[in-house]
Scaffold this motif. Structure first.
Motif, PDB file in Angstrom:
ATOM      1  N   GLY A 363     114.343   2.770  69.076  1.00 26.20           N
ATOM      2  CA  GLY A 363     114.902   4.092  68.831  1.00 26.20           C
ATOM      3  C   GLY A 363     113.853   4.983  68.194  1.00 26.20           C
ATOM      4  O   GLY A 363     112.825   4.501  67.690  1.00 26.20           O
ATOM      5  N   GLY A 364     114.103   6.306  68.214  1.00 27.68           N
ATOM      6  CA  GLY A 364     113.130   7.208  67.628  1.00 27.68           C
ATOM      7  C   GLY A 364     113.637   8.631  67.503  1.00 27.68           C
ATOM      8  O   GLY A 364     114.669   9.010  68.083  1.00 27.68           O
ATOM      9  N   LEU A 365     112.909   9.417  66.713  1.00 28.53           N
ATOM     10  CA  LEU A 365     113.185  10.834  66.499  1.00 28.53           C
ATOM     11  C   LEU A 365     111.904  11.624  66.741  1.00 28.53           C
ATOM     12  O   LEU A 365     110.804  11.133  66.473  1.00 28.53           O
ATOM     13  N   GLN A 366     112.061  12.860  67.217  1.00 28.12           N
ATOM     14  CA  GLN A 366     110.905  13.726  67.407  1.00 28.12           C
ATOM     15  C   GLN A 366     111.278  15.170  67.086  1.00 28.12           C
ATOM     16  O   GLN A 366     112.388  15.613  67.408  1.00 28.12           O
ATOM     17  N   TYR A 367     110.355  15.879  66.453  1.00 33.23           N
ATOM     18  CA  TYR A 367     110.492  17.317  66.245  1.00 33.23           C
ATOM     19  C   TYR A 367     109.345  17.988  66.984  1.00 33.23           C
ATOM     20  O   TYR A 367     108.173  17.671  66.768  1.00 33.23           O
ATOM     21  N   ASP A 368     109.688  18.927  67.861  1.00 32.26           N
ATOM     22  CA  ASP A 368     108.753  19.508  68.824  1.00 32.26           C
ATOM     23  C   ASP A 368     108.791  21.030  68.690  1.00 32.26           C
ATOM     24  O   ASP A 368     109.785  21.663  69.054  1.00 32.26           O
ATOM     25  N   ARG A 369     107.727  21.636  68.163  1.00 29.15           N
ATOM     26  CA  ARG A 369     107.693  23.074  67.910  1.00 29.15           C
ATOM     27  C   ARG A 369     107.425  23.856  69.197  1.00 29.15           C
ATOM     28  O   ARG A 369     106.556  23.514  69.981  1.00 29.15           O
ATOM     29  N   THR A 370     108.158  24.958  69.393  1.00 28.90           N
ATOM     30  CA  THR A 370     107.927  25.802  70.558  1.00 28.90           C
ATOM     31  C   THR A 370     106.678  26.656  70.362  1.00 28.90           C
ATOM     32  O   THR A 370     106.415  27.135  69.249  1.00 28.90           O
ATOM     33  N   PRO A 371     105.891  26.894  71.427  1.00 29.57           N
ATOM     34  CA  PRO A 371     104.748  27.796  71.316  1.00 29.57           C
ATOM     35  C   PRO A 371     105.118  29.257  71.566  1.00 29.57           C
ATOM     36  O   PRO A 371     104.292  30.146  71.353  1.00 29.57           O
ATOM     37  N   THR A 372     106.345  29.534  72.022  1.00 31.14           N
ATOM     38  CA  THR A 372     106.738  30.908  72.317  1.00 31.14           C
ATOM     39  C   THR A 372     106.975  31.680  71.028  1.00 31.14           C
ATOM     40  O   THR A 372     107.310  31.108  69.986  1.00 31.14           O
ATOM     41  N   GLN A 373     106.831  32.996  71.097  1.00 30.87           N
ATOM     42  CA  GLN A 373     107.028  33.852  69.932  1.00 30.87           C
ATOM     43  C   GLN A 373     107.983  34.986  70.261  1.00 30.87           C
ATOM     44  O   GLN A 373     108.095  35.414  71.417  1.00 30.87           O
ATOM     45  N   ASP A 374     108.669  35.462  69.230  1.00 31.26           N
ATOM     46  CA  ASP A 374     109.600  36.580  69.397  1.00 31.26           C
ATOM     47  C   ASP A 374     108.862  37.776  70.004  1.00 31.26           C
ATOM     48  O   ASP A 374     107.728  38.079  69.638  1.00 31.26           O
ATOM     49  N   GLY A 375     109.536  38.450  70.922  1.00 26.08           N
ATOM     50  CA  GLY A 375     108.949  39.597  71.586  1.00 26.08           C
ATOM     51  C   GLY A 375     108.225  39.261  72.867  1.00 26.08           C
ATOM     52  O   GLY A 375     107.889  40.164  73.647  1.00 26.08           O
ATOM     53  N   TYR A 376     107.987  37.946  73.107  1.00 27.48           N
ATOM     54  CA  TYR A 376     107.283  37.521  74.311  1.00 27.48           C
ATOM     55  C   TYR A 376     108.059  36.455  75.082  1.00 27.48           C
ATOM     56  O   TYR A 376     107.736  36.160  76.226  1.00 27.48           O
ATOM     57  N   ARG A 377     109.057  35.851  74.464  1.00 23.83           N
ATOM     58  CA  ARG A 377     109.835  34.779  75.099  1.00 23.83           C
ATOM     59  C   ARG A 377     110.564  35.330  76.328  1.00 23.83           C
ATOM     60  O   ARG A 377     111.122  36.412  76.296  1.00 23.83           O
ATOM     61  N   THR A 378     110.578  34.559  77.427  1.00 19.74           N
ATOM     62  CA  THR A 378     111.196  35.024  78.658  1.00 19.74           C
ATOM     63  C   THR A 378     112.322  34.092  79.087  1.00 19.74           C
ATOM     64  O   THR A 378     112.449  32.969  78.600  1.00 19.74           O
ATOM     65  N   THR A 379     113.123  34.564  80.055  1.00 17.25           N
ATOM     66  CA  THR A 379     114.222  33.749  80.567  1.00 17.25           C
ATOM     67  C   THR A 379     113.737  32.688  81.543  1.00 17.25           C
ATOM     68  O   THR A 379     114.525  31.829  81.928  1.00 17.25           O
TER      69      THR A 379
END
Length: 450
Positions: A363-379
């Motif tokens: 078993g395991g856990l992971q925390y994965d940070r997004t590289p996107t930033q507010d004002g540039y994130r797209t759908t």
């Protein structure tokens, strides 16, 4: 508005679309922060990829650290499939429309549109590995994987349809590899990454006379089809520090793709009297994928318990802009769209328990940070920070056959959506909303050793 101005509007949108052109051969939705796909090992998935650069449990180590092949005696063939069941939700929080050609009617008014529905379908993602021990010091291997990508499709009345309506991206990664044992405790390895990428991307174009209006028939549409062959490399180091402690270090080069293709536009009805129904043009764009560095640790506590941990760093700042170049005869100059991705990281911890001679639980856990930033994130990538919860098991059927299964749940945090689209066709669609989601992953693998 001139014909060239309208076509420059296309170049901006094509640039934004190409921003996501690292993709998967099997139409996979994105399953790691950004558009990197980690799902290349079933045993690794079961521990949320904790320690994957150091574990070298099976031939999937070819992808995560080819130096790990020195821990695999003989020859091993592995085939696996991951079933990805994602769900994303994009919500409108007061998007507005303005028009240069019809300002009395459209001057910052709210426009109607649906949520787009769940843009993802359940998707199977296979991979394949083979490792072979040539002699006491040398190993060779080969991997077939899909390390980047996504595929999504929103409903026709999606409120953010001027950002994206459909994304269908594919990449095939071929990785011939080699490992060499320098000493009894130290090994090196590396591989060549040969990638074929293909992209089909669509979005609507607002009608400057009726931006965001209730009649979708007035919208235009643009479509991009492009592909590329490019290559890079990866290198790994494996150190058996003590009989119970192993450390792995792996680097993967961020490949720079140059995608060549064709853009097609159907103009919105408000522009047809001025510049015609549409056009088709050749174009190309660069896509610089992130360099990645992983540091993994595997620590045996006793005959039954083993702990793992891993830190992985992504140079997503490589992905700062997409510059689109058109055929010089078209009269269109280069156009770039800022992406403003930031460097990110993922941290995972996990454990394995040797139940008996045949069964291993993990078993395991992971925390994965997004590289996107507010004002540039797209759908196209409705991305956020991700938290992984994983567990799995392995079963050994004698000396030759082995089987792995795993399940993971990924929670994707709520993030903001703040974009403006359509300025170059005389409209301003200010998209305001939020994105969030989750993913279920079921995976199974079969291994054969000889």
């Amino acid at each position: 508005m001139s014909f060239i101005q309208s076509r420059n509007a296309l170049s901006c949108a094509v640039a934004g679309a190409l921003a996501l052109s690292g993709a998967t051969l099997w139409h996979s939705p994105v399953k790691a922060a950004g558009f990197y796909i980690q799902e290349q090992s079933v045993s690794g998935l079961g521990r949320a990829f904790a320690g994957e650069a150091a574990v070298a449990r099976d031939s999937s180590t070819i992808f995560f650290n080819p130096a790990g092949m020195v821990f695999l005696p003989g020859t091993e063939v592995q085939a696996a499939v991951h079933l990805l069941v994602p769900k994303a939700s994009v919500s409108d929080k007061g998007s507005t429309a303005s028009s240069e050609l019809n300002p009395l009617v459209y001057d910052g008014v709210e426009f109607m549109g649906g949520s787009g529905g769940n843009p993802y379908d359940p998707t199977p993602v296979p991979n394949f590995f083979i490792s072979h021990q040539h002699d006491d010091r040398t190993w060779f291997g080969f991997g077939l994987t899909a390390p980047f990508g996504l595929a999504n499709h929103y409903d026709d009345d999606f409120f953010a349809r001027y950002d994206s309506t459909e994304t269908d991206l594919k990449v095939l990664n071929l990785q011939p590899s080699m490992a060499y044992r320098l000493t009894d405790r130290l090994a090196i390895g590396g591989g060549i990454d040969i990638q074929y990428a293909d992209a089909t991307l669509k979005n609507a174009i607002p009608d400057p006379l009726n931006p965001g209006g209730p009649t979708l028939e007035t919208d235009g549409e643009q479509r991009l089809d492009a592909d590329s062959w490019d290559y890079g490399f990866n290198l790994g180091l494996m150190w058996q520090a003590t009989d119970t402690t192993r450390v792995g270090l792996h680097y993967r080069q961020g490949i720079k793709h140059t995608l060549d293709g064709k853009a097609r536009v159907r103009n919105p009805q408000g522009l047809v009297p001025q510049i015609g129904e549409g056009f088709e043009e050749d174009g190309s764009a660069d896509l610089h994928l992130p360099d990645m560095v992983a540091l993994g640790l595997r620590q045996e506590l006793n005959d039954r318990w083993t702990l793992m941990a891993q830190y992985k760093w992504f140079k997503w700042s490589n992905f700062d802009e997409i510059r689109v170049r058109f055929d010089p005869d078209s009269g269109l100059g280069d156009n770039s769209v800022e992406q403003n991705y930031k460097d990110s990281w993922a941290l995972s911890v996990g454990a394995e328990y040797q139940l008996d001679d045949r069964w291993t639980l993990r078993g395991g856990l992971q925390y994965d940070r997004t590289p996107t930033q507010d004002g540039y994130r797209t759908t196209r990538t409705p991305d956020g920070d991700r938290t992984w919860y994983s567990f799995g098991a392995s079963y050994e059927q004698g000396p030759n056959w082995g089987f792995d299964v795993a399940y993971t749940y990924i929670d994707i945090s709520r993030e903001s959506l703040e974009l403006t689209r359509g300025q170059d066709v005389g409209a301003a669609i200010n998209l305001t909303g939020t994105t969030e989601g989750h993913v279920h992953i079921l995976a199974a693998a079969v291994r054969y050793r000889f």
